[in-house]
Design a protein around this motif. Structure first.
Motif, PDB file in Angstrom:
ATOM      1  N   ALA A 195      33.781  28.711  49.160  1.00  0.00           N
ATOM      2  CA  ALA A 195      32.219  27.515  48.997  1.00  0.00           C
ATOM      3  C   ALA A 195      31.756  28.388  47.812  1.00  0.00           C
ATOM      4  CB  ALA A 195      32.135  28.399  50.218  1.00  0.00           C
ATOM      5  N   LEU A 196      32.171  30.014  48.309  1.00  0.00           N
ATOM      6  CA  LEU A 196      30.708  31.117  46.671  1.00  0.00           C
ATOM      7  C   LEU A 196      31.635  30.507  45.735  1.00  0.00           C
ATOM      8  CD1 LEU A 196      30.748  34.064  49.358  1.00  0.00           C
ATOM      9  CD2 LEU A 196      28.640  31.811  48.893  1.00  0.00           C
ATOM     10  N   ALA A 197      33.157  30.621  45.633  1.00  0.00           N
ATOM     11  CA  ALA A 197      33.308  30.083  44.865  1.00  0.00           C
ATOM     12  C   ALA A 197      33.380  28.878  43.448  1.00  0.00           C
ATOM     13  CB  ALA A 197      34.961  30.736  43.940  1.00  0.00           C
TER      14      ALA A 197
ATOM     15  N   GLN B 228      46.333  28.718  45.461  1.00  0.00           N
ATOM     16  CA  GLN B 228      46.615  27.695  44.888  1.00  0.00           C
ATOM     17  C   GLN B 228      45.264  26.846  45.060  1.00  0.00           C
ATOM     18  OE1 GLN B 228      49.930  26.037  47.760  1.00  0.00           O
ATOM     19  NE2 GLN B 228      51.258  27.208  47.264  1.00  0.00           N
ATOM     20  N   TYR B 229      44.547  26.798  45.593  1.00  0.00           N
ATOM     21  CA  TYR B 229      43.616  25.975  45.459  1.00  0.00           C
ATOM     22  C   TYR B 229      42.724  26.467  44.989  1.00  0.00           C
ATOM     23  CZ  TYR B 229      39.106  24.362  47.022  1.00  0.00           C
ATOM     24  OH  TYR B 229      37.133  23.460  46.573  1.00  0.00           O
ATOM     25  N   PHE B 230      43.000  27.136  44.862  1.00  0.00           N
ATOM     26  CA  PHE B 230      41.739  27.737  43.430  1.00  0.00           C
ATOM     27  C   PHE B 230      42.169  27.700  41.551  1.00  0.00           C
ATOM     28  CE2 PHE B 230      40.315  30.319  47.532  1.00  0.00           C
ATOM     29  CZ  PHE B 230      39.372  30.160  47.027  1.00  0.00           C
ATOM     30  N   GLN B 231      43.466  27.529  42.351  1.00  0.00           N
ATOM     31  CA  GLN B 231      44.241  28.007  40.612  1.00  0.00           C
ATOM     32  C   GLN B 231      44.159  26.597  39.743  1.00  0.00           C
ATOM     33  OE1 GLN B 231      47.882  28.940  42.382  1.00  0.00           O
ATOM     34  NE2 GLN B 231      47.721  30.677  41.722  1.00  0.00           N
ATOM     35  N   GLN B 232      43.418  25.325  40.406  1.00  0.00           N
ATOM     36  CA  GLN B 232      42.575  24.050  39.668  1.00  0.00           C
ATOM     37  C   GLN B 232      41.813  24.186  39.437  1.00  0.00           C
ATOM     38  OE1 GLN B 232      41.471  21.114  43.242  1.00  0.00           O
ATOM     39  NE2 GLN B 232      42.116  22.477  44.931  1.00  0.00           N
TER      40      GLN B 232
END
Ligand code: NDP
Length: 263
Positions: A127-129, A150-154
């Motif tokens: 949420a914050l990112a 993995q989620y953030f790497q996109q």
């Protein structure tokens, strides 16, 4: 009477019942807010309707499963796949997320925040990112294990596990892990946290109601810090507006919730 609850594990620490009940009681709204300890997140929808709830909040560790159980998800929650507020709309489960806006409200007093390190890669970190990216901030994620990264790497942000981490300087470092919530753990190895704290202007923890070991270190180093209480207030005000279908004024909700913090 309309009934609301918070679902979580652990949930006994939650101040949400106090906050929402304070609003209902003092503003004469016919509602009550309870807490529900839920071990198996996949049962959330079933329990929600069995308890005949009009709405609920969802906390650790069920926010991502809550997203998958909703009949419809609206607004920012849809972008991140994380739900912290549920509304019963004519027998349908509608999901929202008020955490990110609650956090932005909380850090208004921190000036010139451009470069942010988020510790943790769970629902709150998402949420914050994403909110910070939308606000054109530079975001780095540091997590204990690789899977959730993995989620953030996109997205255009740097992602590290503890093993691969390279220290940089930041304006703000936020602990979004549950380290320190019901234990005395730091969100990363002590030496790493000490290096990180040497290179930041501000520190925040999303945990509230106690000085976590992470905030304790920040305090020892004379860094300006805040715990999760204002975020709790911010997300709570926005959730309450949804619960009462905007029939109460935001400033009245906020005032009554703030009062409950003094109890
Ligand atoms: P999730 O279960 O989605 O994510 C937990 C994260 O914490 C994961 O990245 C996990 O890492 C990490 N983690 C857990 N234990 C440790 C540990 N001992 N050391 C290092 N990392 C650890 O949790 P949420 O995002 O839903 O919630 C996180 C925290 O935020 C909770 O304490 C919750 O109470 C608080 N919160 C407060 C709010 C407020 O209003 N103030 C609002 C929302 C949340 P890994 O991937 O390696 O398992």
């Amino acid at each position: 009477m309309r009934l609301f609850s918070i679902f979580g594990n652990p949930v006994s620490h939650s101040r949400s019942p106090l906050m929402h009940n304070s609003v209902f009681y003092h503003l004469g709204y016919d509602g009550a807010y309870i807490r529900t300890h839920l071990e198996d997140g996949s049962k959330l929808k079933e329990v929600f309707f069995a308890q005949k709830l009009s709405g609920a909040n969802v906390t650790v560790p069920h926010k991502e499963v809550a997203f998958t159980l909703c009949d419809e998800v609206r607004g920012f929650a849809k972008e991140i796949g994380v739900v912290n507020t549920l509304i019963n709309e004519n027998g349908k489960l509608i999901g929202y997320n008020t955490d990110a806006d609650g956090f932005l409200y909380a850090i208004q007093e921190f000036q010139n925040i451009q470069n942010i390190l988020i510790l943790g890669a769970g629902g709150t970190a998402k949420a914050l990112a994403i909110k910070f990216l939308q606000e054109k901030k530079k975001v780095t994620i540091l997590n204990r294990s690789a899977k959730r990264l993995q989620y953030f790497q996109q997205f255009p942000m740097q992602c590290f596990t503890w093993e691969k981490y390279q220290n940089q300087s930041y304006d703000l470092v936020i602990n979004t892990t549950s380290a320190g919530l019901s234990d005395e753990a730091l969100p990363a190895p002590k030496e790493m946290i000490e290096n990180i704290l040497q290179n930041t202007k501000y520190v925040a923890d999303v945990i509230y109601g106690k000085l976590t070991p992470f905030l304790q270190l920040a305090k020892e180093k004379n860094i300006t810090f805040k715990d999760g209480a204002d975020m709790l207030l911010g997300q709570g005000v926005l959730a309450n507006e949804l619960f009462v279908q905007h029939t109460l004024k935001r400033e009245d909700i906020q005032r009554e919730m703030e009062k409950s913090f003094q109890l």
